[in-house]
Design a protein around this motif. Structure first.
Motif, PDB file in Angstrom:
ATOM      1  N   LEU A 266       0.848  -1.194   0.000  1.00 41.97           N
ATOM      2  CA  LEU A 266       0.000   0.000   0.000  1.00 41.97           C
ATOM      3  C   LEU A 266       0.885   1.246   0.000  1.00 41.97           C
ATOM      4  CD1 LEU A 266      -2.488  -1.154   2.771  1.00 41.97           C
ATOM      5  CD2 LEU A 266      -3.006  -0.976   0.344  1.00 41.97           C
ATOM      6  N   THR A 267       0.740   2.076  -1.008  1.00 43.95           N
ATOM      7  CA  THR A 267       1.472   3.341  -1.082  1.00 43.95           C
ATOM      8  C   THR A 267       0.544   4.465  -0.633  1.00 43.95           C
ATOM      9  OG1 THR A 267       2.787   2.499  -2.928  1.00 43.95           O
ATOM     10  CG2 THR A 267       2.774   4.874  -2.594  1.00 43.95           C
ATOM     11  N   PHE A 268       1.060   5.368   0.209  1.00 43.09           N
ATOM     12  CA  PHE A 268       0.207   6.417   0.764  1.00 43.09           C
ATOM     13  C   PHE A 268       1.015   7.679   1.019  1.00 43.09           C
ATOM     14  CE2 PHE A 268       2.193   4.280   4.277  1.00 43.09           C
ATOM     15  CZ  PHE A 268       2.412   5.247   5.238  1.00 43.09           C
ATOM     16  N   GLU A 269       0.299   8.787   1.229  1.00 44.09           N
ATOM     17  CA  GLU A 269       0.921  10.041   1.631  1.00 44.09           C
ATOM     18  C   GLU A 269       0.788  10.178   3.139  1.00 44.09           C
ATOM     19  OE1 GLU A 269      -0.485  13.433  -0.450  1.00 44.09           O
ATOM     20  OE2 GLU A 269       0.444  12.831  -2.359  1.00 44.09           O
ATOM     21  N   ALA A 270       1.875  10.558   3.795  1.00 46.26           N
ATOM     22  CA  ALA A 270       1.917  10.613   5.255  1.00 46.26           C
ATOM     23  C   ALA A 270       1.102  11.800   5.773  1.00 46.26           C
ATOM     24  CB  ALA A 270       3.366  10.704   5.738  1.00 46.26           C
ATOM     25  N   GLU A 271      -0.170  11.557   5.977  1.00 46.53           N
ATOM     26  CA  GLU A 271      -1.102  12.530   6.544  1.00 46.53           C
ATOM     27  C   GLU A 271      -1.933  11.816   7.604  1.00 46.53           C
ATOM     28  OE1 GLU A 271      -1.131  15.638   5.988  1.00 46.53           O
ATOM     29  OE2 GLU A 271      -0.142  15.934   4.042  1.00 46.53           O
ATOM     30  N   PRO A 272      -2.407  12.539   8.631  1.00 45.01           N
ATOM     31  CA  PRO A 272      -3.217  11.892   9.679  1.00 45.01           C
ATOM     32  C   PRO A 272      -4.396  11.097   9.128  1.00 45.01           C
ATOM     33  CG  PRO A 272      -2.591  14.089  10.372  1.00 45.01           C
ATOM     34  CD  PRO A 272      -2.117  13.949   8.943  1.00 45.01           C
ATOM     35  N   ALA A 273      -5.070  11.617   8.104  1.00 44.34           N
ATOM     36  CA  ALA A 273      -6.213  10.897   7.544  1.00 44.34           C
ATOM     37  C   ALA A 273      -5.784   9.568   6.932  1.00 44.34           C
ATOM     38  CB  ALA A 273      -6.915  11.762   6.495  1.00 44.34           C
ATOM     39  N   ALA A 274      -4.569   9.522   6.399  1.00 45.36           N
ATOM     40  CA  ALA A 274      -4.083   8.296   5.767  1.00 45.36           C
ATOM     41  C   ALA A 274      -3.872   7.184   6.790  1.00 45.36           C
ATOM     42  CB  ALA A 274      -2.778   8.571   5.028  1.00 45.36           C
ATOM     43  N   VAL A 275      -3.561   7.561   8.031  1.00 47.11           N
ATOM     44  CA  VAL A 275      -3.356   6.555   9.080  1.00 47.11           C
ATOM     45  C   VAL A 275      -4.652   5.780   9.320  1.00 47.11           C
ATOM     46  CG1 VAL A 275      -2.681   6.158  11.478  1.00 47.11           C
ATOM     47  CG2 VAL A 275      -1.541   7.929  10.149  1.00 47.11           C
ATOM     48  N   ARG A 276      -5.766   6.483   9.338  1.00 43.82           N
ATOM     49  CA  ARG A 276      -7.063   5.816   9.506  1.00 43.82           C
ATOM     50  C   ARG A 276      -7.331   4.867   8.342  1.00 43.82           C
ATOM     51  NH1 ARG A 276      -8.374  11.126  11.041  1.00 43.82           N
ATOM     52  NH2 ARG A 276      -9.334  11.533   9.004  1.00 43.82           N
ATOM     53  N   ASP A 277      -7.009   5.334   7.128  1.00 50.00           N
ATOM     54  CA  ASP A 277      -7.212   4.484   5.955  1.00 50.00           C
ATOM     55  C   ASP A 277      -6.318   3.248   6.008  1.00 50.00           C
ATOM     56  OD1 ASP A 277      -9.072   6.248   4.964  1.00 50.00           O
ATOM     57  OD2 ASP A 277      -7.645   7.301   3.676  1.00 50.00           O
ATOM     58  N   LEU A 278      -5.094   3.424   6.484  1.00 54.17           N
ATOM     59  CA  LEU A 278      -4.179   2.294   6.597  1.00 54.17           C
ATOM     60  C   LEU A 278      -4.702   1.260   7.575  1.00 54.17           C
ATOM     61  CD1 LEU A 278      -0.609   3.921   6.643  1.00 54.17           C
ATOM     62  CD2 LEU A 278      -1.577   2.443   4.876  1.00 54.17           C
TER      63      LEU A 278
ATOM     64  N   ALA B 125       3.420   4.796  10.897  1.00 55.62           N
ATOM     65  CA  ALA B 125       2.961   5.891  10.039  1.00 55.62           C
ATOM     66  C   ALA B 125       3.067   7.229  10.759  1.00 55.62           C
ATOM     67  CB  ALA B 125       1.522   5.637   9.592  1.00 55.62           C
ATOM     68  N   ALA B 126       2.739   7.247  12.048  1.00 59.94           N
ATOM     69  CA  ALA B 126       2.840   8.486  12.830  1.00 59.94           C
ATOM     70  C   ALA B 126       4.288   8.959  12.901  1.00 59.94           C
ATOM     71  CB  ALA B 126       2.277   8.269  14.233  1.00 59.94           C
ATOM     72  N   ASN B 127       5.233   8.027  12.994  1.00 63.30           N
ATOM     73  CA  ASN B 127       6.649   8.400  13.033  1.00 63.30           C
ATOM     74  C   ASN B 127       7.091   9.042  11.720  1.00 63.30           C
ATOM     75  OD1 ASN B 127       7.120   7.588  15.637  1.00 63.30           O
ATOM     76  ND2 ASN B 127       7.868   5.560  15.080  1.00 63.30           N
ATOM     77  N   VAL B 128       6.563   8.542  10.607  1.00 56.91           N
ATOM     78  CA  VAL B 128       6.897   9.144   9.318  1.00 56.91           C
ATOM     79  C   VAL B 128       6.357  10.571   9.261  1.00 56.91           C
ATOM     80  CG1 VAL B 128       6.526   9.019   6.828  1.00 56.91           C
ATOM     81  CG2 VAL B 128       6.991   6.941   8.108  1.00 56.91           C
ATOM     82  N   ILE B 129       5.120  10.758   9.689  1.00 53.40           N
ATOM     83  CA  ILE B 129       4.514  12.088   9.672  1.00 53.40           C
ATOM     84  C   ILE B 129       5.320  13.062  10.527  1.00 53.40           C
ATOM     85  CG2 ILE B 129       2.487  13.423  10.382  1.00 53.40           C
ATOM     86  CD1 ILE B 129       0.798  10.944   9.705  1.00 53.40           C
ATOM     87  N   LYS B 130       5.748  12.595  11.700  1.00 58.23           N
ATOM     88  CA  LYS B 130       6.416  13.490  12.651  1.00 58.23           C
ATOM     89  C   LYS B 130       7.878  13.732  12.311  1.00 58.23           C
ATOM     90  CE  LYS B 130       7.033  14.301  17.568  1.00 58.23           C
ATOM     91  NZ  LYS B 130       6.653  13.875  18.928  1.00 58.23           N
ATOM     92  N   HIS B 131       8.589  12.675  11.920  1.00 59.87           N
ATOM     93  CA  HIS B 131      10.048  12.785  11.774  1.00 59.87           C
ATOM     94  C   HIS B 131      10.526  12.931  10.342  1.00 59.87           C
ATOM     95  CE1 HIS B 131      10.535  11.978  16.025  1.00 59.87           C
ATOM     96  NE2 HIS B 131       9.795  10.888  15.902  1.00 59.87           N
ATOM     97  N   VAL B 132       9.705  12.538   9.377  1.00 59.52           N
ATOM     98  CA  VAL B 132      10.086  12.683   7.975  1.00 59.52           C
ATOM     99  C   VAL B 132       9.350  13.865   7.347  1.00 59.52           C
ATOM    100  CG1 VAL B 132      10.245  11.563   5.721  1.00 59.52           C
ATOM    101  CG2 VAL B 132      10.553  10.209   7.805  1.00 59.52           C
ATOM    102  N   GLY B 133       8.063  13.999   7.675  1.00 58.53           N
ATOM    103  CA  GLY B 133       7.319  15.154   7.194  1.00 58.53           C
ATOM    104  C   GLY B 133       5.975  14.797   6.602  1.00 58.53           C
ATOM    105  N   ARG B 134       4.977  15.640   6.870  1.00 53.45           N
ATOM    106  CA  ARG B 134       3.652  15.426   6.313  1.00 53.45           C
ATOM    107  C   ARG B 134       3.706  15.526   4.796  1.00 53.45           C
ATOM    108  NH1 ARG B 134      -1.106  18.223   9.812  1.00 53.45           N
ATOM    109  NH2 ARG B 134      -2.215  17.400   8.000  1.00 53.45           N
ATOM    110  N   GLY B 135       2.909  14.677   4.147  1.00 54.06           N
ATOM    111  CA  GLY B 135       2.870  14.675   2.697  1.00 54.06           C
ATOM    112  C   GLY B 135       3.921  13.794   2.055  1.00 54.06           C
TER     113      GLY B 135
END
Length: 207
Positions: A14-26, A54-64
């Protein structure tokens, strides 16, 4: 989620963009995939692991950021990998009670049978493996798929088309059953009795 690859029956990408909404979808995608694999018993742990990664990617790598989640069943393990395009590898550190950061890896290490990180050509992967002992129904499905794959290979049948795999394979499954009936008849057995007994076993298993 922008991509899906089901090249293997027990591998999902599954490929996704690191956004909070994407975590729910994952989480929803993981729950559905594990149910399809008859691994509902490990859904809670898998959802929690995926959420933390996924939360670690959003926080430490960057949203989007574009990231990829890989689920794969191998033996009695469910392997979860999260790939991103950042080369900074997370390190497990001591965490004090008052600390708000750094708990994700400790949670991962505590839940997983094994875990680690890996540098890739395009960034890194953080992975973990959860115990995933399949139920008897799942074992039967896997055995049937292995037998059907061998049968299709021997008969020279073309590979199933994406999105049509179940219906496409039913014709081969029917041919396999017909061949088994011929085999029973050739050895003096009762094909109708075989079908009746198989149906009784099936109904007892799913009851």
């Amino acid at each position: 989620m922008s991509g899906y690859d089901n090249s293997s029956r027990f591998r999902s990408v599954l490929t996704f963009e690191a956004e909070p909404a994407a975590v729910r979808d994952l989480r929803r995608g993981v729950r559905g995939q594990l149910a399809e694999w008859y691994l509902s018993a490990v859904v809670e742990e898998a959802e929690l692991v995926v959420s933390e990664l996924a939360a670690n990617v959003i926080k430490h790598v960057g949203r989007g950021t574009t990231a990829t989640l890989v689920l794969e069943v191998a033996g009695d393990r469910l392997r979860i990998e999260l790939h991103d395009e950042n080369y900074r590898v997370p390190v497990l550190k001591s965490v004090a009670c008052a600390d708000e950061d750094g708990r994700g890896l400790h949670l991962l290490a505590g839940m997983a049978a094994d875990w680690g990180t890996l540098l890739t050509a395009t960034g890194k992967s953080v992975w973990c493996e959860l115990p995933a002992v399949p139920g008897e129904q799942c074992r039967r499905v896997r055995r049937a798929e292995a037998a059907l794959a061998g049968y299709r290979r021997d008969t020279g049948a073309p590979p199933p088309l994406p999105g049509r795999s179940v219906r496409f394979l039913e014709e081969s499954a029917t041919s396999l059953i017909a061949d088994l009936l011929h085999w029973v008849t050739a050895r003096g057995g009762d094909p109708d009795g075989l079908l009746d007994r198989a149906q009784m076993h099936y109904e007892a298993d799913v009851a």
